[in-house]
Design an enzyme around this catalytic site. Structure first.
Site, PDB file in Angstrom:
ATOM      1  N   ARG A 108       0.202  -7.277 -17.298  1.00 46.07           N
ATOM      2  CA  ARG A 108      -0.115  -5.876 -17.525  1.00 46.07           C
ATOM      3  C   ARG A 108      -0.368  -5.187 -16.205  1.00 46.07           C
ATOM      4  O   ARG A 108      -0.907  -5.794 -15.266  1.00 46.07           O
ATOM      5  CB  ARG A 108      -1.362  -5.741 -18.413  1.00 46.07           C
ATOM      6  CG  ARG A 108      -1.226  -6.358 -19.783  1.00 46.07           C
ATOM      7  CD  ARG A 108      -2.434  -6.074 -20.648  1.00 46.07           C
ATOM      8  NE  ARG A 108      -3.667  -6.488 -19.996  1.00 46.07           N
ATOM      9  CZ  ARG A 108      -4.859  -5.932 -20.228  1.00 46.07           C
ATOM     10  NH1 ARG A 108      -4.966  -4.928 -21.078  1.00 46.07           N
ATOM     11  NH2 ARG A 108      -5.936  -6.375 -19.612  1.00 46.07           N
ATOM     12  N   SER A 170      -5.146 -15.451 -13.992  1.00 37.42           N
ATOM     13  CA  SER A 170      -5.878 -16.371 -14.862  1.00 37.42           C
ATOM     14  C   SER A 170      -5.305 -17.780 -14.845  1.00 37.42           C
ATOM     15  O   SER A 170      -4.968 -18.360 -15.892  1.00 37.42           O
ATOM     16  CB  SER A 170      -5.910 -15.808 -16.289  1.00 37.42           C
ATOM     17  OG  SER A 170      -6.584 -14.583 -16.307  1.00 37.42           O
ATOM     18  N   ASP A 223     -10.255 -13.717 -15.441  1.00 38.84           N
ATOM     19  CA  ASP A 223     -10.617 -12.785 -16.518  1.00 38.84           C
ATOM     20  C   ASP A 223     -12.115 -12.767 -16.804  1.00 38.84           C
ATOM     21  O   ASP A 223     -12.670 -11.730 -17.168  1.00 38.84           O
ATOM     22  CB  ASP A 223      -9.827 -13.099 -17.796  1.00 38.84           C
ATOM     23  CG  ASP A 223      -9.866 -14.571 -18.175  1.00 38.84           C
ATOM     24  OD1 ASP A 223     -10.493 -15.367 -17.453  1.00 38.84           O
ATOM     25  OD2 ASP A 223      -9.247 -14.929 -19.196  1.00 38.84           O
TER      26      ASP A 223
END
Length: 501
Positions: A108, A170, A223
């Protein structure tokens, strides 16, 4: 005729007796099989028991392992990784910041506009899948990420001024600074071979430069750290973050003088966020059953992530399947339709949650899931109730162990109430500080029973008085928005020492 008729009657009687004997034997066998199923259930329930005394043992074991992980690398199953994040958002941030959130086969890009007064005035998000052909080299991968960000910035902003970028990555990284870290290994089926060992922030920065973008990575985080950052942005009493979804992890703010393995470490705030990697926590006090051992044996990371395998969404459905499969083998409660139960991971955790939360009188949702997804066509109501109970046991243990992990962090920080016990002089103890834990992940957010069990366990371990001072605050999209806010905090545009932790 009389003797013949008597013979026929005697034969009929004998046949009737034989049939009756067969029926009685079948019923007895059925009752025995059912008793075996119930015995397996009780055995599993006892093996998963988490009374408060046991949870407190898990809390203490967590604290011991935290100390050991802070004392030396390799000193504990808990890695206790330094993040070099020594300042968190506090509401003073203003401006436009960008973030990239890469954690799988898609990523994203985010644009976050922050106004005065702790307000995010605008946020734009774009999701981009990564084509398989770009999984070859790190240059191909990061060029694609950089070009996607360039198109996004030109479309949303259009200005060519220097910007700060938060990069949520991540995967396991050995952090060198707040804006750099080398990839230890790929996970989640993701693999770009020549990236292992490289500084992933530098790889991205080089790709951004090749694209002609005047933007650089100012914060490289995972995250969990992003979730903590967003939680602290809204509430300065946020000292830890926990993710309980498909996987699980936690981070918290530690005093730098407590990080023994990096003696002489200095920060402006006197603190640093530590990424616990708590999924790998292990203790003999954890209630491990034969089904947990079987689960561990069938995974690629055998003997690793023991805590995660008991509490995270990736594994809960599989634990239930293993129990159901053994019942099918030893008690025949599912008849001849239980072949699918031999298939690993066929029962996902969302199905487990749906069956546990089925409150219809005839458990119609349980019947539907058994029929459509497990191909078990005829499970009577009492068998469906057995299935619900198994789902409940798995959920109950997971939630309570997660609560114990959270209390372990609070105890390490002196926020569990134990540090303020009354002294022998009779002085009243100090009131415990208000504490907020940012929490994210589908198990806690989308599974009400899990949340209920976790919250109940917190009260049981801490006591009602201390529990009232602890707030678990759901913090959505910390992995993206939190990374952008950390970019703001750690960008070169902010004065040294600004921000708090």
């Amino acid at each position: 005729m009389g003797r013949a008729g008597f013979g026929v009657a005697a034969g009929c009687a004998a046949a009737t007796c034989a049939i009756a004997a067969v029926l009685v034997a079948r019923r007895a066998a059925a009752r025995a099989r059912w008793r075996r199923a119930v015995a397996l259930l009780r055995e599993f329930e006892e093996g998963c028991a988490t009374p408060p005394a046991r949870l407190r043992q898990v809390v203490d074991a967590m604290v011991v392992e935290m100390h050991a992980g802070l004392a030396s690398d390799g000193g504990s199953k808990l890695k206790m990784l330094l993040t070099f994040v020594d300042a968190l958002p506090n509401g003073d941030e203003e401006g436009v910041y960008y973030a990239i959130d890469l954690g799988g086969t898609s990523f994203r890009v985010l644009r976050v506009e922050v106004g005065a007064g702790s307000e995010i005035v605008n946020q734009k998000v774009e999701i981009q899948a990564i084509p398989q052909e770009l999984m070859g080299t790190s240059e191909d991968l990061f060029n694609f990420v950089a070009s996607t960000l360039k198109n996004f910035i030109e479309r949303e902003d259009g200005k060519d001024e220097q910007k700060a970028l938060g990069f949520t990555f991540s995967f396991p990284v050995r952090q060198n600074s707040v804006s750099s870290g080398s990839l230890i290994r790929w996970t989640k089926g993701f693999s770009v071979g020549d990236t292992v060992g490289k500084d992933v922030a530098q790889c991205l920065d080089e790709a951004l430069a090749r694209c002609g973008l005047n933007i650089r990575v100012t914060a490289l985080v995972n995250d969990t750290v992003g979730t903590l950052a967003l939680g602290h942005y809204y509430d300065e009493d946020t000292v830890a973050a926990v993710i309980i979804g498909a996987g699980t992890n936690a981070c918290y703010v530690e005093r730098t003088d407590a990080i023994i393995k990096c003696q002489g470490l200095l920060t402006n705030s006197g603190g640093m966020v530590v990424n616990m990697e708590w999924g790998n926590f292990w203790s003999s006090h954890l209630p491990r059953t034969p089904y947990d051992i079987s689960l561990d044996d069938e995974t690629q990371n055998r003997n690793d992530q023991g805590f995660e395998k008991m509490i995270s969404g990736m594994y809960l459905g599989e634990i239930a399947r293993l129990v159901l499969h053994r019942m099918a083998q030893e008690s025949d409660v599912f008849g001849d339709d239980a072949d699918s139960l031999s298939t690993p991971f066929i029962l996902s955790t969302p199905f487990l949650a749906a069956m546990r939360e089925d409150d219809s009188p005839d458990l119609s949702e349980v019947r539907r899931i058994l029929q459509e997804h497990l191909k078990i066509q005829s499970a009577p109501l009492k068998t469906r109730r057995l299935v619900v109970k198994i789902c409940d046991i798995v959920t109950h243990r997971a939630a309570r162990l997660a609560a114990a992990g959270i209390v372990g962090i609070l105890k390490k920080l002196g926020r569990d109430g134990s540090a303020g016990a009354a002294s022998s002089s009779g002085r009243t103890r100090d009131q415990p500080k208000r504490t907020v834990v940012a929490i994210e992940g589908s198990l806690y957010q989308a599974y009400p029973v899990f949340k209920e069990y976790l919250d109940e366990a917190l009260v049981e371990i801490l006591g009602e008085e201390v529990a009232r001072t602890v707030t678990l605050r759901v913090t959505e999209d910390g992995s993206g928005t939190g990374a952008a806010l950390l970019a703001a905090v750690h960008s070169s545009n902010r004065q040294q020492g600004e921000g708090s932790i």
